[in-house]
Enzyme design. Structure first.
Site, short mmCIF file in Angstrom:
data_model
loop_
_atom_site.label_atom_id
_atom_site.label_comp_id
_atom_site.label_asym_id
_atom_site.label_seq_id
_atom_site.Cartn_x
_atom_site.Cartn_y
_atom_site.Cartn_z
N LYS A 244 0.86 -1.19 0.00
CA LYS A 244 0.00 0.00 0.00
C LYS A 244 0.89 1.23 0.00
O LYS A 244 2.08 1.18 0.37
CB LYS A 244 -0.94 0.02 1.20
CG LYS A 244 -0.27 0.01 2.58
CD LYS A 244 0.19 1.37 3.06
CE LYS A 244 0.89 1.30 4.42
NZ LYS A 244 1.71 2.49 4.71
N ASP B 146 -1.38 -1.30 10.86
CA ASP B 146 -1.99 -1.19 9.54
C ASP B 146 -2.41 -2.54 8.94
O ASP B 146 -2.81 -2.62 7.79
CB ASP B 146 -1.09 -0.44 8.57
CG ASP B 146 0.29 -1.06 8.43
OD1 ASP B 146 0.55 -2.09 9.08
OD2 ASP B 146 1.13 -0.50 7.70
#
Length: 269
Positions: free
Chosen positions: A8, A132
């Site tokens: 990401k 995350d």
């Protein structure tokens, strides 16, 4: 089962306050990109984990994939498996590769052995493994806040844009990245700014780590500037690591331009 945990990027990263537990609250947009590892899970007589590709520091017991398996096995009748990870996403690069591996392990184990773990419980497992990790359970663009483990949908579609990621091989630890940070609330709502044309982001969408890491590692600033010189609509550092990315309107081959660095480039979905 074979899955491909993807990286990401952070589009904007504001560190807004330090928490009583020692972590920091952030505001950021997480966006999935195609740079991926490969994780294979097969039945074995006893559990094992091995990896190829980029060397992973730490012991097998410390690996997040191992922890994901052990966490689920404590609650569900999970048979022993062999996990084999081909590591391609750089470590300590701000791309969330280790978190993705863990989240995809949770999803793969659930699917492979039909455990019927609810979506919410998969999120809860992921949050136990890292700030995350939970993002990679739905694995779609999101506005992330608190420790980065809470998120909501965001109206941001970059499908058809081209992204170039450049990693110069610097490993920046989370402790080092946060050491120079003075938390502060941003002057704007990132969710609103990201609705504007990408060309406007350059002046409003910031990664707070750049202010402290660029003077220490001038190479990072040079790569960001080079991406703009090559025509990027927007360029920035991702997360607290050393990867820079540029978003382009059209396909761009910059691998030869950044010789000696690790470069990944491809379309955004």
């Amino acid at each position: 089962m074979l899955v491909f945990p993807n990286a990401k990027i952070n589009i904007g990263l504001n560190i807004v306050e330090k928490r009583p537990d020692g972590y920091h609250n952030i505001e950021s947009c997480f966006y999935p990109v195609g740079w991926s590892d490969a994780l294979e899970i097969t039945l074995e007589e006893r559990f094992s984990f091995e990896s190829d590709g980029i060397a992973i520091p730490g012991s097998v017991s410390d690996n997040l994939c191992t922890k994901a398996y052990q966490m689920i096995a404590a609650d569900y009748p999970l048979p022993p498996v062999k996990m084999h990870l081909l590591k391609s996403i750089p470590i300590g690069a701000g791309l969330g590769g280790g978190s993705a591996d863990a989240a995809f392990a949770i999803k793969a184990l659930n699917e492979q052995f039909d455990l019927k773990i609810s979506f919410e419980k998969q999120l809860a497992y992921a949050r136990r493994l890292g700030s995350d990790c939970a993002f990679f359970i739905p694995n779609k663009p999101a506005y992330c806040f608190e420790k980065g483990d809470l998120f909501e949908d965001i109206e941001l579609n970059l499908k058809g844009k081209w992204i170039v990621l450049v990693n110069p091989g610097l490993h920046i630890s989370t402790v080092e990245a946060y050491s120079g940070i003075v938390p502060k609330h941003g002057g704007h709502d990132l969710r609103h700014v990201l609705k504007e044309p990408i060309a406007n982001w350059k002046f409003q969408v910031k990664n707070d780590f750049e202010a402290t890491l660029f003077p220490k590692y001038p190479l990072l600033a040079e790569i960001k500037e080079a991406l703009y010189e090559q025509g990027a609509s927007y360029a920035a550092m991702s997360g607290s690591g050393s990867t820079l990315f540029g978003i382009f309107e059209q396909e761009k081959d910059l691998e030869k331009h950044f010789t000696g660095y690790t470069v990944w480039q491809g379309p955004l979905d």
